[in-house]
Write a protein that holds these residues in place. Structure first.
Motif, PDB file in Angstrom:
ATOM      1  N   LEU A  65       0.820  -1.217   0.000  1.00  0.00           N
ATOM      2  CA  LEU A  65       0.000   0.000   0.000  1.00  0.00           C
ATOM      3  C   LEU A  65       0.851   1.263   0.000  1.00  0.00           C
ATOM      4  CD1 LEU A  65      -2.848  -1.013   2.483  1.00  0.00           C
ATOM      5  CD2 LEU A  65      -2.762  -1.254  -0.010  1.00  0.00           C
ATOM      6  N   VAL A  66       2.174   1.111   0.205  1.00  0.00           N
ATOM      7  CA  VAL A  66       3.088   2.249   0.259  1.00  0.00           C
ATOM      8  C   VAL A  66       3.790   2.395  -1.089  1.00  0.00           C
ATOM      9  CG1 VAL A  66       5.094   3.252   1.429  1.00  0.00           C
ATOM     10  CG2 VAL A  66       3.423   1.924   2.744  1.00  0.00           C
ATOM     11  N   ALA A  67       3.630   3.556  -1.712  1.00  0.00           N
ATOM     12  CA  ALA A  67       4.254   3.809  -3.015  1.00  0.00           C
ATOM     13  C   ALA A  67       5.724   4.173  -2.864  1.00  0.00           C
ATOM     14  CB  ALA A  67       3.508   4.933  -3.742  1.00  0.00           C
ATOM     15  N   SER A  68       6.041   4.998  -1.849  1.00  0.00           N
ATOM     16  CA  SER A  68       7.428   5.418  -1.650  1.00  0.00           C
ATOM     17  C   SER A  68       7.626   5.899  -0.223  1.00  0.00           C
ATOM     18  CB  SER A  68       7.809   6.532  -2.639  1.00  0.00           C
ATOM     19  OG  SER A  68       7.053   7.699  -2.375  1.00  0.00           O
ATOM     20  N   GLY A  69       8.884   5.951   0.171  1.00  0.00           N
ATOM     21  CA  GLY A  69       9.209   6.421   1.509  1.00  0.00           C
ATOM     22  C   GLY A  69      10.556   7.109   1.535  1.00  0.00           C
ATOM     23  N   THR A  70      10.659   8.122   2.378  1.00  0.00           N
ATOM     24  CA  THR A  70      11.929   8.806   2.612  1.00  0.00           C
ATOM     25  C   THR A  70      12.133   8.882   4.114  1.00  0.00           C
ATOM     26  OG1 THR A  70      10.890  10.995   2.629  1.00  0.00           O
ATOM     27  CG2 THR A  70      11.740  10.206   0.511  1.00  0.00           C
ATOM     28  N   SER A  71      13.373   9.126   4.514  1.00  0.00           N
ATOM     29  CA  SER A  71      13.630   9.184   5.959  1.00  0.00           C
ATOM     30  C   SER A  71      14.652  10.251   6.304  1.00  0.00           C
ATOM     31  CB  SER A  71      14.130   7.825   6.451  1.00  0.00           C
ATOM     32  OG  SER A  71      15.385   7.531   5.881  1.00  0.00           O
ATOM     33  N   LYS A  72      14.610  10.641   7.554  1.00  0.00           N
ATOM     34  CA  LYS A  72      15.644  11.491   8.152  1.00  0.00           C
ATOM     35  C   LYS A  72      16.194  10.686   9.312  1.00  0.00           C
ATOM     36  CE  LYS A  72      13.695  15.915   6.852  1.00  0.00           C
ATOM     37  NZ  LYS A  72      13.100  17.166   7.288  1.00  0.00           N
ATOM     38  N   GLY A  73      17.472  10.420   9.263  1.00  0.00           N
ATOM     39  CA  GLY A  73      18.098   9.544  10.236  1.00  0.00           C
ATOM     40  C   GLY A  73      18.163   8.140   9.670  1.00  0.00           C
ATOM     41  N   ASP A  74      18.881   7.260  10.361  1.00  0.00           N
ATOM     42  CA  ASP A  74      19.054   5.903   9.844  1.00  0.00           C
ATOM     43  C   ASP A  74      17.961   4.937  10.310  1.00  0.00           C
ATOM     44  OD1 ASP A  74      19.710   5.392  12.486  1.00  0.00           O
ATOM     45  OD2 ASP A  74      21.754   4.724  12.066  1.00  0.00           O
ATOM     46  N   GLY A  75      16.989   5.444  11.067  1.00  0.00           N
ATOM     47  CA  GLY A  75      15.872   4.605  11.490  1.00  0.00           C
ATOM     48  C   GLY A  75      16.175   3.723  12.681  1.00  0.00           C
ATOM     49  N   THR A  76      17.181   4.087  13.461  1.00  0.00           N
ATOM     50  CA  THR A  76      17.510   3.310  14.654  1.00  0.00           C
ATOM     51  C   THR A  76      17.570   4.171  15.917  1.00  0.00           C
ATOM     52  OG1 THR A  76      19.907   3.567  14.341  1.00  0.00           O
ATOM     53  CG2 THR A  76      18.852   1.626  13.323  1.00  0.00           C
ATOM     54  N   LYS A  77      17.260   5.450  15.787  1.00  0.00           N
ATOM     55  CA  LYS A  77      17.347   6.359  16.941  1.00  0.00           C
ATOM     56  C   LYS A  77      16.004   7.034  17.194  1.00  0.00           C
ATOM     57  CE  LYS A  77      22.064   7.474  15.663  1.00  0.00           C
ATOM     58  NZ  LYS A  77      21.942   6.831  14.356  1.00  0.00           N
ATOM     59  N   ASN A  78      15.690   7.215  18.467  1.00  0.00           N
ATOM     60  CA  ASN A  78      14.470   7.931  18.822  1.00  0.00           C
ATOM     61  C   ASN A  78      14.465   9.285  18.120  1.00  0.00           C
ATOM     62  OD1 ASN A  78      14.123   5.777  20.510  1.00  0.00           O
ATOM     63  ND2 ASN A  78      14.256   6.949  22.412  1.00  0.00           N
ATOM     64  N   GLY A  79      13.331   9.616  17.519  1.00  0.00           N
ATOM     65  CA  GLY A  79      13.198  10.885  16.822  1.00  0.00           C
ATOM     66  C   GLY A  79      13.462  10.804  15.335  1.00  0.00           C
ATOM     67  N   ASP A  80      14.075   9.701  14.838  1.00  0.00           N
ATOM     68  CA  ASP A  80      14.221   9.540  13.393  1.00  0.00           C
ATOM     69  C   ASP A  80      12.825   9.560  12.786  1.00  0.00           C
ATOM     70  OD1 ASP A  80      16.957   9.316  13.708  1.00  0.00           O
ATOM     71  OD2 ASP A  80      17.066   7.195  13.163  1.00  0.00           O
ATOM     72  N   THR A  81      12.720  10.035  11.568  1.00  0.00           N
ATOM     73  CA  THR A  81      11.402  10.164  10.941  1.00  0.00           C
ATOM     74  C   THR A  81      11.370   9.479   9.581  1.00  0.00           C
ATOM     75  OG1 THR A  81      11.945  12.265   9.873  1.00  0.00           O
ATOM     76  CG2 THR A  81      10.961  12.373  12.087  1.00  0.00           C
ATOM     77  N   ARG A  82      10.144   9.186   9.149  1.00  0.00           N
ATOM     78  CA  ARG A  82       9.929   8.699   7.795  1.00  0.00           C
ATOM     79  C   ARG A  82       8.671   9.364   7.253  1.00  0.00           C
ATOM     80  NH1 ARG A  82       8.312   2.337   8.944  1.00  0.00           N
ATOM     81  NH2 ARG A  82       6.246   2.727   9.809  1.00  0.00           N
ATOM     82  N   THR A  83       8.683   9.580   5.955  1.00  0.00           N
ATOM     83  CA  THR A  83       7.520  10.107   5.248  1.00  0.00           C
ATOM     84  C   THR A  83       7.148   9.068   4.205  1.00  0.00           C
ATOM     85  OG1 THR A  83       8.210  12.386   5.598  1.00  0.00           O
ATOM     86  CG2 THR A  83       6.636  11.983   3.812  1.00  0.00           C
ATOM     87  N   LEU A  84       5.913   8.586   4.302  1.00  0.00           N
ATOM     88  CA  LEU A  84       5.429   7.542   3.409  1.00  0.00           C
ATOM     89  C   LEU A  84       4.326   8.101   2.524  1.00  0.00           C
ATOM     90  CD1 LEU A  84       5.087   4.680   6.058  1.00  0.00           C
ATOM     91  CD2 LEU A  84       7.072   5.236   4.620  1.00  0.00           C
ATOM     92  N   THR A  85       4.463   7.902   1.235  1.00  0.00           N
ATOM     93  CA  THR A  85       3.406   8.262   0.303  1.00  0.00           C
ATOM     94  C   THR A  85       2.690   6.962  -0.053  1.00  0.00           C
ATOM     95  OG1 THR A  85       4.682  10.097  -0.572  1.00  0.00           O
ATOM     96  CG2 THR A  85       2.847   9.296  -1.924  1.00  0.00           C
ATOM     97  N   LEU A  86       1.402   6.926   0.242  1.00  0.00           N
ATOM     98  CA  LEU A  86       0.623   5.731  -0.029  1.00  0.00           C
ATOM     99  C   LEU A  86       0.139   5.733  -1.475  1.00  0.00           C
ATOM    100  CD1 LEU A  86      -1.473   5.410   3.255  1.00  0.00           C
ATOM    101  CD2 LEU A  86       0.845   4.644   2.764  1.00  0.00           C
ATOM    102  N   LYS A  87      -0.220   4.574  -1.953  1.00  0.00           N
ATOM    103  CA  LYS A  87      -0.704   4.467  -3.329  1.00  0.00           C
ATOM    104  C   LYS A  87      -2.032   5.184  -3.521  1.00  0.00           C
ATOM    105  CE  LYS A  87       2.021   0.525  -4.637  1.00  0.00           C
ATOM    106  NZ  LYS A  87       2.084  -0.880  -5.008  1.00  0.00           N
TER     107      LYS A  87
END
Length: 175
Positions: free
Chosen positions: A55-77
């Motif tokens: 259901l997710v078309a694409s995703g971007t992130s800030k941070g490596d995804g292993t630390k509190n506060g890292d973020t992701r932006t997901l664009t759904l289909k």
């Protein structure tokens, strides 16, 4: 005295009817025919969900995804966008928890959510559990049907189940 009792009863009834939304919960699980470390290598990448949730078309992130506060932006289909923040990442336990930062009712008809994804051993394979707690899209006392508790439960369940099905297929090498 009877008048006071009636007044108190009416007051209690009014308070009981005037509350806002209650938190809703959804849990979905899947068993995958692969060791937990192999599953975690894919599911444990916080920003990598676009690689396994259909259901997710694409995703971007800030941070490596292993630390509190890292973020992701997901664009759904469906065109909706989810902005999420990592609250807790525990590679040793193969678990992470995150939350929605900004609601997008086009993406999911919920006003807020927090979720946890875990990978644990299950026989010769793995069990992946995805648990979420959320509030409906309209937090007023009389939400429209498309922003109700039921609409939120249906959408969140579909999102989690599609994701887990996609994860299973990716790990096991299916379509």
């Amino acid at each position: 005295m009877a008048t006071l009792a009636v007044a108190m009863t009416v007051g209690v009834a009014t308070v009981a009817l005037a509350h806002g939304p209650t938190p809703q919960k959804i849990e979905a699980t899947v068993t995958i025919a692969a060791p937990p470390d192999k599953v975690w290598a894919i599911a444990g990448k916080f920003a990598g969900i676009a690689g396994w949730n259909p259901l997710v078309a694409s995703g971007t992130s800030k941070g490596d995804g292993t630390k509190n506060g890292d973020t992701r932006t997901l664009t759904l289909k469906n065109g909706g966008v989810l902005h999420e923040s990592l609250d807790e990442y525990d590679a040793a336990r193969r678990s992470y928890s995150y939350r929605l930062d900004d609601p997008d009712l086009k993406a999911l008809p919920v006003s807020s959510y927090s979720a946890t994804l875990t990978v644990t051993p299950e026989g010769a394979g793995s069990k992946v559990a995805w648990f979420g707690r959320f509030y409906r899209g309209d937090t007023g006392n009389e939400p429209p049907e498309e922003l109700s508790d039921e609409a939120g439960r249906t959408a969140m369940k579909a999102y989690f189940e599609a994701g887990l099905g996609g994860l299973k297929a990716k790990v096991e090498g299916g379509p």
